[in-house]
Each structure stands twice: as C-alpha cells, then as structure tokens.
Design an enzyme around this catalytic site. Structure first.
Site, PDB file in Angstrom:
ATOM      1  N   SER A  48      -6.854 -11.854  -0.107  1.00  0.00           N
ATOM      2  CA  SER A  48      -6.212 -11.555   0.764  1.00  0.00           C
ATOM      3  C   SER A  48      -7.254 -10.582   1.815  1.00  0.00           C
ATOM      4  CB  SER A  48      -4.997 -11.058   1.748  1.00  0.00           C
ATOM      5  OG  SER A  48      -4.371 -10.326   1.186  1.00  0.00           O
ATOM      6  N   LYS A  93      -2.412  -4.388   1.629  1.00  0.00           N
ATOM      7  CA  LYS A  93      -3.360  -5.132   3.461  1.00  0.00           C
ATOM      8  C   LYS A  93      -3.581  -3.919   3.978  1.00  0.00           C
ATOM      9  CE  LYS A  93      -1.238  -9.472   2.783  1.00  0.00           C
ATOM     10  NZ  LYS A  93      -2.015 -10.596   2.570  1.00  0.00           N
TER      11      LYS A  93
END
Length: 196
Positions: free
Chosen positions: A36, A83
């Site tokens: 990700s 993230k």
C-alpha cells in the site's frame, strides 16, 4: 551472592528496564506488510516508528488498525497500518476528478506519487466510500476533531481512509522513518510539499 547480583543481575535488569522504556515511549521497529505504500516503502521493509514525533500533513504514520478498519476481518489487536496523513483534524478536503488535492483550499502537489496514482489510483474505488468521505470535483468533507484522513501512496492497492474512515488520534503509534539506505527515504522522512 550479593556481588553476583550487583555485578551481573543488576546491570541486566537495568538494561532490560531501559530497553522496555525506549520501546514503550520512544521508538520501535515495525515491518511493512503489503504494497500500500509502494514504491516509497516496500513489502517486508522495516521502518522505525518514532513515538515522540509530531504528526503533520504528509507525515507517514503507523497506527493501530484494530477498531478502525472494520471492513477487514483479518485485523487483530496487534495489526498496524502504515499510511500517509492527507488531512489533519478540522481540515477541509477536496479531491478533484483530475487528481488534484486541495486541503483548506490550498493545492497539495503530492509529488511522492505518480499522476496515475493521483487520478485513477485514488478515485477508482473497490468498496463504497466510508461515512463522511466524498471524493470528486465539487465534493468536500471535513476531517473530524482528533482524527486524521490517511491514504497509502500506492492508492490503487491501498486499504485506507477512503474505505474505513478517519483514524482517531489515540490510535496513532508514531511517525514512520525509513532507513537512509532506502532510496526514497526523503519522501518518507522529510517530505514537505512545495508552497504555492
């Protein structure tokens, strides 16, 4: 027996106490699991989580995903996600169809990802948008108090705030810092968007 404790056991116990303090309050090392954050962080790469760092826009953070990502049945109490912070508490976010991101009306260049990731990678959703999140030209949303809006750098392959919503401040473990041998470490450690 007393000298054995003083010379052997006491230094070992002191060292263990110092190590426990550092891991609990200062930093720890975690492994990136998945793609990700690709290409800026690789699957199985280790990063340092700086627990004393201040979260700011574009910081890469590690947070406790348990209770945040309710869409993923595999999330357990020890599951951590890595993230990038796109929106801070109270920020007004607009993510236009052409991939342009505006935070509080100010354009954010997102130079750490490709134009394709800024457009189709971000706007082509695999699941419905999370409650309170609206993407696309003319649509805005506000990040709630004490929460963050986070996205993975590899938007096409990232399970992030678009799907599970905002990350509460108390779920943030710390700021991710990539080692200097990572060729993209400045995009993780020191990224500051260009000012317009």
């Amino acid at each position: 027996m007393s000298s054995f404790f003083k010379n052997i056991v006491a230094p070992i116990l002191t060292g263990l106490a110092i190590a426990a303090f550092i891991v609990t309050f200062v930093f720890r090392i975690v492994k990136v699991d998945g793609t990700s954050m690709y290409p800026n962080l690789q699957n199985n790469e280790h990063v340092i989580v700086w627990k004393l760092g201040k979260v700011r826009e574009d910081s890469v953070v590690v947070f406790d995903a348990y209770g945040v990502d309710k869409n993923n049945p595999n999330v357990q109490k020890n599951t951590k996600y890595v993230k990038r912070v796109i929106g801070m508490p109270g920020d007004k976010i607009e993510y236009k169809n052409n991939g342009d991101l505006y935070v509080n009306g100010k354009y954010q260049p997102q130079n750490y990802i490709t134009k394709q990731q800024r457009t189709s990678g971000t706007l082509t959703l695999l699941l419905p948008e999370a409650k309170g999140v609206t993407l696309g030209t003319g649509k805005t949303f506000t990040v709630p108090k004490n929460c963050y809006f986070v996205l993975g750098d590899n938007r096409a392959d990232s399970n992030d705030s678009r799907y599970y919503g905002f990350v509460p401040k108390d779920k943030i473990v710390g700021i991710a810092k990539a080692p200097f041998w990572n060729s993209k470490h400045k995009l993780i450690n020191d990224y500051y968007p260009a000012t317009n």
